[in-house]
Design a protein around this motif. Structure first.
Motif, PDB file in Angstrom:
ATOM      1  N   ALA A 196     -37.132  -4.931  46.358  1.00  0.00           N
ATOM      2  CA  ALA A 196     -37.833  -4.850  47.644  1.00  0.00           C
ATOM      3  C   ALA A 196     -38.412  -3.456  47.861  1.00  0.00           C
ATOM      4  CB  ALA A 196     -36.874  -5.219  48.778  1.00  0.00           C
ATOM      5  N   VAL A 197     -37.661  -2.423  47.489  1.00  0.00           N
ATOM      6  CA  VAL A 197     -38.167  -1.052  47.612  1.00  0.00           C
ATOM      7  C   VAL A 197     -39.354  -0.849  46.681  1.00  0.00           C
ATOM      8  CG1 VAL A 197     -37.607   1.392  47.369  1.00  0.00           C
ATOM      9  CG2 VAL A 197     -35.901  -0.184  48.281  1.00  0.00           C
ATOM     10  N   TYR A 198     -39.229  -1.354  45.460  1.00  0.00           N
ATOM     11  CA  TYR A 198     -40.322  -1.253  44.489  1.00  0.00           C
ATOM     12  C   TYR A 198     -41.586  -1.930  45.020  1.00  0.00           C
ATOM     13  CZ  TYR A 198     -42.976  -2.273  40.215  1.00  0.00           C
ATOM     14  OH  TYR A 198     -43.968  -2.397  39.268  1.00  0.00           O
ATOM     15  N   ASP A 199     -41.436  -3.128  45.592  1.00  0.00           N
ATOM     16  CA  ASP A 199     -42.589  -3.847  46.133  1.00  0.00           C
ATOM     17  C   ASP A 199     -43.235  -3.062  47.276  1.00  0.00           C
ATOM     18  OD1 ASP A 199     -42.254  -5.897  44.324  1.00  0.00           O
ATOM     19  OD2 ASP A 199     -41.177  -7.200  45.722  1.00  0.00           O
ATOM     20  N   ARG A 200     -42.413  -2.444  48.127  1.00  0.00           N
ATOM     21  CA  ARG A 200     -42.952  -1.610  49.207  1.00  0.00           C
ATOM     22  C   ARG A 200     -43.723  -0.432  48.628  1.00  0.00           C
ATOM     23  NH1 ARG A 200     -38.536   0.847  52.479  1.00  0.00           N
ATOM     24  NH2 ARG A 200     -40.290   1.976  53.399  1.00  0.00           N
ATOM     25  N   ALA A 201     -43.169   0.191  47.615  1.00  0.00           N
ATOM     26  CA  ALA A 201     -43.837   1.338  47.010  1.00  0.00           C
ATOM     27  C   ALA A 201     -45.179   0.938  46.412  1.00  0.00           C
ATOM     28  CB  ALA A 201     -42.943   1.965  45.941  1.00  0.00           C
ATOM     29  N   MET A 202     -45.202  -0.197  45.741  1.00  0.00           N
ATOM     30  CA  MET A 202     -46.425  -0.648  45.086  1.00  0.00           C
ATOM     31  C   MET A 202     -47.486  -1.101  46.091  1.00  0.00           C
ATOM     32  SD  MET A 202     -46.222  -0.137  41.902  1.00  0.00           S
ATOM     33  CE  MET A 202     -47.686  -1.072  41.474  1.00  0.00           C
ATOM     34  N   ALA A 203     -47.063  -1.415  47.321  1.00  0.00           N
ATOM     35  CA  ALA A 203     -48.019  -1.830  48.347  1.00  0.00           C
ATOM     36  C   ALA A 203     -48.851  -0.664  48.857  1.00  0.00           C
ATOM     37  CB  ALA A 203     -47.281  -2.501  49.501  1.00  0.00           C
ATOM     38  N   GLY A 205     -49.051   3.649  50.347  1.00  0.00           N
ATOM     39  CA  GLY A 205     -48.597   4.405  51.503  1.00  0.00           C
ATOM     40  C   GLY A 205     -48.314   5.834  51.092  1.00  0.00           C
ATOM     41  N   PRO A 206     -47.822   6.656  52.013  1.00  0.00           N
ATOM     42  CA  PRO A 206     -47.590   8.065  51.719  1.00  0.00           C
ATOM     43  C   PRO A 206     -46.486   8.260  50.668  1.00  0.00           C
ATOM     44  CG  PRO A 206     -47.578   7.648  54.095  1.00  0.00           C
ATOM     45  CD  PRO A 206     -47.530   6.322  53.423  1.00  0.00           C
ATOM     46  N   ARG A 213     -43.415   6.691  44.583  1.00  0.00           N
ATOM     47  CA  ARG A 213     -44.861   6.475  44.464  1.00  0.00           C
ATOM     48  C   ARG A 213     -45.546   7.552  43.635  1.00  0.00           C
ATOM     49  NH1 ARG A 213     -45.200   4.844  50.715  1.00  0.00           N
ATOM     50  NH2 ARG A 213     -45.073   2.574  50.513  1.00  0.00           N
ATOM     51  N   VAL A 214     -44.921   8.724  43.537  1.00  0.00           N
ATOM     52  CA  VAL A 214     -45.540   9.787  42.741  1.00  0.00           C
ATOM     53  C   VAL A 214     -45.724   9.347  41.294  1.00  0.00           C
ATOM     54  CG1 VAL A 214     -43.493  11.070  41.928  1.00  0.00           C
ATOM     55  CG2 VAL A 214     -45.596  12.299  42.486  1.00  0.00           C
ATOM     56  N   ALA A 215     -44.840   8.484  40.825  1.00  0.00           N
ATOM     57  CA  ALA A 215     -44.959   7.953  39.464  1.00  0.00           C
ATOM     58  C   ALA A 215     -45.718   6.635  39.437  1.00  0.00           C
ATOM     59  CB  ALA A 215     -43.566   7.753  38.857  1.00  0.00           C
ATOM     60  N   LEU A 216     -45.442   5.759  40.405  1.00  0.00           N
ATOM     61  CA  LEU A 216     -46.003   4.405  40.357  1.00  0.00           C
ATOM     62  C   LEU A 216     -47.479   4.356  40.728  1.00  0.00           C
ATOM     63  CD1 LEU A 216     -43.113   2.368  42.032  1.00  0.00           C
ATOM     64  CD2 LEU A 216     -43.575   2.659  39.591  1.00  0.00           C
ATOM     65  N   CYS A 217     -47.896   5.218  41.649  1.00  0.00           N
ATOM     66  CA  CYS A 217     -49.254   5.125  42.197  1.00  0.00           C
ATOM     67  C   CYS A 217     -50.142   6.222  41.622  1.00  0.00           C
ATOM     68  CB  CYS A 217     -49.200   5.186  43.717  1.00  0.00           C
ATOM     69  SG  CYS A 217     -48.204   3.871  44.463  1.00  0.00           S
ATOM     70  N   GLN A 218     -50.221   6.277  40.312  1.00  0.00           N
ATOM     71  CA  GLN A 218     -51.078   7.232  39.617  1.00  0.00           C
ATOM     72  C   GLN A 218     -51.493   6.617  38.288  1.00  0.00           C
ATOM     73  OE1 GLN A 218     -49.948   9.022  36.577  1.00  0.00           O
ATOM     74  NE2 GLN A 218     -48.232   7.596  36.580  1.00  0.00           N
TER      75      GLN A 218
END
Length: 229
Positions: A196-203, A205-206, A213-218
């Motif tokens: 659930a945390v992973y899914d929130r991160a991938m959605a 946001g800051p 997210r520093v790793a996932l959203c790049q």
């Protein structure tokens, strides 16, 4: 976007991650004569490290270090160094060169300059960074609401001293810059709460809200995520 590997259980995920790590380390040794990996602590990496210990032919050409460390004696149960020594650096794997984060300084803030020098001397980029993720979305010791988070996300240093808002012990951690100074980032997600945390991160946001997210959203460094129940 991360490459996702869906596994039936965490044991399968651990075996798959260990095999993938071993293959990349072997390739690095063949290409450059040395391989480097930074490891996370906690419960999840233990089976990975135990499996990986017997998976490589020549550990003498591998440099092993940590993603983060609690500022405790390396003989204490909370020490990530102890985890790595007890699980990975056994048998043939004891020939690897281990670079600790914890040193003899009285606290993490006093110890950071020496650790920074040790980490600056490593051959960058690291081949693999094996991250963990907390239920609060922290990774390494980059915690939401930590006083040092903004610096950890923006600094060009490799390491930073951190006092977690809730967790015990001062920490030393890789910065976002260091994590992204790698060739491969791996993450294991196990269980519905972490998913659930992973899914929130991938959605989106800051990053300061969920530092993973520093790793996932790049897109600069390839990320592989193993997901199991």
């Amino acid at each position: 976007m991360p490459t996702e590997h869906l596994c039936t259980d965490s044991a399968q995920a651990a075996a798959d991650i260990a095999a993938r790590i071993a293959a990349i380390l072997e390739q690095a040794i063949a290409a450059r004569g040395v391989a480097t990996i930074a490891l996370s602590g906690g419960r999840s990496p233990r089976p990975i490290l135990e499996s990986l210990s017997a998976s490589l032919s020549d550990w003498s050409k591998v440099i092993v270090t940590l993603v983060d460390e609690r500022w405790v004696d390396p003989t204490e149960a909370d020490s990530n160094e102890k985890l790595v020594r007890d699980t990975l650096l056994q048998g043939a794997a004891a020939a690897a060169r281990f670079v600790p984060m914890k040193n003899a300084a009285a606290d993490a803030y006093l110890g950071q300059p020496e650790a920074e020098a040790d980490f600056a001397a490593l051959p960058w980029p690291l081949d693999i960074v094996l991250l963990g993720m907390g239920d609060d979305g922290h990774t390494a010791s980059l915690f939401p609401n930590a006083e040092e988070l903004a610096e950890g996300l923006s600094s060009t240093a490799r390491t930073i001293a951190v006092t977690p808002p809730a967790a015990p012990h001062q920490r030393l951690s890789l910065t976002a810059h260091a994590i992204l100074s790698s060739r491969h980032i791996f993450l294991q997600i196990s269980g519905p709460a972490k998913k659930a945390v992973y899914d929130r991160a991938m959605a989106g946001g800051p990053v300061k809200e969920l530092p993973i997210r520093v790793a996932l959203c790049q897109d600069a460094v390839p990320v592989e995520v193993w997901i199991s129940q």
